[in-house]
Design a protein around this motif. Sequence first.
Motif, mmCIF file in Angstrom:
data_model
loop_
_atom_site.group_PDB
_atom_site.id
_atom_site.type_symbol
_atom_site.label_atom_id
_atom_site.label_comp_id
_atom_site.label_asym_id
_atom_site.label_seq_id
_atom_site.Cartn_x
_atom_site.Cartn_y
_atom_site.Cartn_z
ATOM 1 N N LEU A 59 119.938 46.967 61.659
ATOM 2 C CA LEU A 59 120.531 46.330 62.839
ATOM 3 C C LEU A 59 119.533 46.258 63.993
ATOM 4 O O LEU A 59 119.465 45.247 64.705
ATOM 5 C CB LEU A 59 121.785 47.080 63.274
ATOM 6 N N CYS A 83 127.718 50.520 60.292
ATOM 7 C CA CYS A 83 126.648 50.225 61.247
ATOM 8 C C CYS A 83 125.711 51.410 61.404
ATOM 9 O O CYS A 83 124.496 51.244 61.483
ATOM 10 C CB CYS A 83 127.238 49.843 62.612
ATOM 11 N N LYS A 114 121.564 51.412 60.693
ATOM 12 C CA LYS A 114 121.156 51.192 62.075
ATOM 13 C C LYS A 114 119.744 50.639 62.171
ATOM 14 O O LYS A 114 119.451 49.831 63.053
ATOM 15 C CB LYS A 114 121.307 52.467 62.906
#
Length: 88
Positions: free
Chosen positions: A17, A10, A14
């Motif tokens: 996301l 993640c 990022k």
Amino acid sequence: MRYENFLDKCVEHKHALIFAAGIATAIVGKKVLESKAVKDAATQGMAGVMAVRKDAEETFQDMRENAEEIVIDAHENDKKEIYVEAKE
């Protein structure tokens, strides 16, 4: 996949996301804003604001009329006093 590996992935992605979260927020926001409940709430809120504005305008108009009457009465009293003083 372990939890730490998932967090590492993640962190690596990022920006992707954040982009995906922005799109999801826009889609959900659009659905919420188009809902009947939100429209009804906005309509009721606007009606309340307009009613308060009308009441405030009426109150200020009454205050203005009262102030004008006070000024007229004060001028009449001044004229009476000047007339009485002039007579003496």
